[in-house]
Design an enzyme around this catalytic site. Structure first.
Site, mmCIF file in Angstrom:
data_model
loop_
_atom_site.group_PDB
_atom_site.id
_atom_site.type_symbol
_atom_site.label_atom_id
_atom_site.label_comp_id
_atom_site.label_asym_id
_atom_site.label_seq_id
_atom_site.Cartn_x
_atom_site.Cartn_y
_atom_site.Cartn_z
ATOM 1 N N ARG A 47 0.820 -1.209 0.000
ATOM 2 C CA ARG A 47 0.000 0.000 0.000
ATOM 3 C C ARG A 47 0.858 1.265 0.000
ATOM 4 O O ARG A 47 0.489 2.287 -0.584
ATOM 5 C CB ARG A 47 -0.922 -0.006 1.216
ATOM 6 C CG ARG A 47 -1.774 1.267 1.388
ATOM 7 C CD ARG A 47 -2.652 1.159 2.626
ATOM 8 N NE ARG A 47 -3.294 2.417 2.980
ATOM 9 C CZ ARG A 47 -4.454 2.834 2.502
ATOM 10 N NH1 ARG A 47 -5.099 2.088 1.627
ATOM 11 N NH2 ARG A 47 -4.975 3.992 2.891
ATOM 12 N N ILE A 71 -7.411 7.380 -1.654
ATOM 13 C CA ILE A 71 -7.253 5.932 -1.658
ATOM 14 C C ILE A 71 -8.050 5.426 -0.464
ATOM 15 O O ILE A 71 -7.945 5.968 0.638
ATOM 16 C CB ILE A 71 -5.774 5.505 -1.580
ATOM 17 C CG1 ILE A 71 -5.652 3.977 -1.561
ATOM 18 C CG2 ILE A 71 -5.040 6.145 -0.420
ATOM 19 C CD1 ILE A 71 -4.217 3.461 -1.637
ATOM 20 N N SER A 72 -8.891 4.439 -0.685
ATOM 21 C CA SER A 72 -9.774 3.942 0.369
ATOM 22 C C SER A 72 -8.973 3.381 1.530
ATOM 23 O O SER A 72 -7.803 3.001 1.400
ATOM 24 C CB SER A 72 -10.708 2.864 -0.179
ATOM 25 O OG SER A 72 -11.605 3.394 -1.125
ATOM 26 N N ALA A 73 -9.635 3.295 2.687
ATOM 27 C CA ALA A 73 -9.028 2.678 3.860
ATOM 28 C C ALA A 73 -8.747 1.205 3.578
ATOM 29 O O ALA A 73 -9.506 0.544 2.854
ATOM 30 C CB ALA A 73 -9.952 2.819 5.058
ATOM 31 N N HIS A 77 -10.625 -1.989 1.229
ATOM 32 C CA HIS A 77 -9.992 -2.810 0.196
ATOM 33 C C HIS A 77 -10.136 -4.292 0.538
ATOM 34 O O HIS A 77 -10.482 -5.105 -0.329
ATOM 35 C CB HIS A 77 -8.509 -2.455 0.070
ATOM 36 C CG HIS A 77 -8.266 -1.150 -0.623
ATOM 37 N ND1 HIS A 77 -7.173 -0.356 -0.339
ATOM 38 C CD2 HIS A 77 -8.956 -0.495 -1.591
ATOM 39 C CE1 HIS A 77 -7.219 0.721 -1.094
ATOM 40 N NE2 HIS A 77 -8.294 0.661 -1.854
#
Length: 259
Positions: A47, A71-73, A77
Site C-alpha cells: 500500500r 485511496i480507500s481505507a 480494500h
C-alpha cells in the site's frame, strides 16, 4: 529529498514490507480479511507505494491522493476483495471504476493473473498517469508491461506513453466519467466501483458477465455498499453489505471544483 527517503518510500524495502504485513495481520485479526488468497495479495501489493508522500501509509484510514480523490481505507480494500474473490480467479476479467491510485486494480491483476485482465478506469488524467507509475514500482509491474493490467482515461490506454494533461478542446468532453465503464474488455466477472453512485449505472450492469458480481457504494449522504449479482439467466439480485462513506461518482469538472 534524500536518496534514503526515496528508497524507503518508493521501492519494496524490508521496512515497508514489514509495515504492510503488520497492517494485513491487523485486518486478519479484526476479521476483515478472512481468506489466505486475499491476505496474500494485500501482502504482495504494498500500500505504501500507492500513497503520496506526507501521508501515513499503513494506518487503516482513507488518504488523499490529490484532485479531491482518496485511496480507500485498507479495511474497505479487504472487504471488497473478499466479496469479489470468487470472481477474481485466474483468467477472469475485472473492472475497477474510479481506479484512483491504482492499488485495487493492481490487486485484481495479481489475482486474475497473466491469462486474465484487470482494467482500471479513472476520469482524472493526472491520477491515471500517477497510478501507472505506482503500479510500475509494485509487484504488479510485469502484468502492466504484459498487458493483462491496464489503466485508462478518455478512451486512451496510457501504459508506456508520455503523459500530458488534456487540452480544453471539445474532445475532452468525451472523457469517461466512470458510469460508462470500459466496454472494450467487457463482459467482466468482477466490477468494483470506488465512488458512490446515486443509483447503479445501467452501463455497468450491461458490462457485468452472467454469473459475475459488482460491488458498488450507492447513495448520497447515507450510503450502502451494495453487492450486485447477475445470474446466469441475466436477472439481477442486490443486497446491502454495510454502511459506508465514499466520495461521489461524478464528472471530472464537478470533482475538480474548488481543487
Amino acid at each position: 529529498m534524500d536518496c534514503i527517503h526515496l528508497l524507503n518510500k518508493h521501492f519494496w524495502t524490508r521496512g515497508s514490507a514489514d509495515k504492510n504485513r503488520v497492517l494485513v495481520d491487523q485486518l486478519k485479526q479484526y476479521g476483515v480479511i478472512k481468506t489466505k488468497k486475499v491476505a496474500e495479495v494485500m501482502e504482495t501489493i504494498d500500500r505504501g507505494l500507492f500513497v503520496p508522500d506526507g501521508n501515513s501509509d499503513y494506518i487503516d484510514s482513507p488518504m488523499p491522493i490529490g484532485y479531491n480523490a482518496t485511496i480507500s481505507a485498507p479495511h474497505m480494500h479487504g472487504t471488497c476483495l473478499e466479496l469479489l474473490k470468487e470472481h477474481l480467479q485466474p483468467g477472469m476479467h475485472a473492472l475497477d471504476v474510479g481506479s484512483g491510485s491504482g492499488y485495487l486494480t493492481a490487486c485484481f491483476a495479481m489475482m486474475v493473473g497473466l491469462q486474465g485482465r484487470a482494467v482500471g478506469v479513472e476520469h482524472i488524467p493526472e491520477l491515471v498517469a500517477s497510478s501507472i507509475e505506482n503500479v510500475k514500482r509494485s509487484a504488479a509491474s510485469s502484468l502492466l508491461n504484459g498487458g493483462s493490467l491496464s489503466l485508462h482515461v478518455a478512451g486512451l490506454n496510457l501504459n508506456g506513453l508520455d503523459f500530458s494533461p488534456p487540452s480544453t478542446c471539445r474532445q475532452e468532453k468525451k472523457m469517461l466519467n466512470g458510469r460508462q465503464g470500459w466496454p472494450e474488455q467487457a463482459p467482466y466477472d468482477a466490477i468494483h466501483v470506488g465512488a458512490a453512485a446515486a443509483k447503479i449505472p445501467q452501463p455497468l450492469l450491461d458490462q457485468l458477465k452472467p454469473g459475475g458480481r459488482m460491488v458498488i457504494p450507492v447513495g448520497s449522504f447515507f450510503q450502502d455498499l451494495q453487492v450486485v449479482d447477475k445470474k446466469l439467466d441475466g436477472s439481477i439480485s442486490i443486497r446491502s453489505e454495510t454502511s459506508v462513506r465514499y466520495v461521489p461518482l461524478t464528472s471530472r469538472a464537478a470533482q475538480l471544483q474548488g481543487f
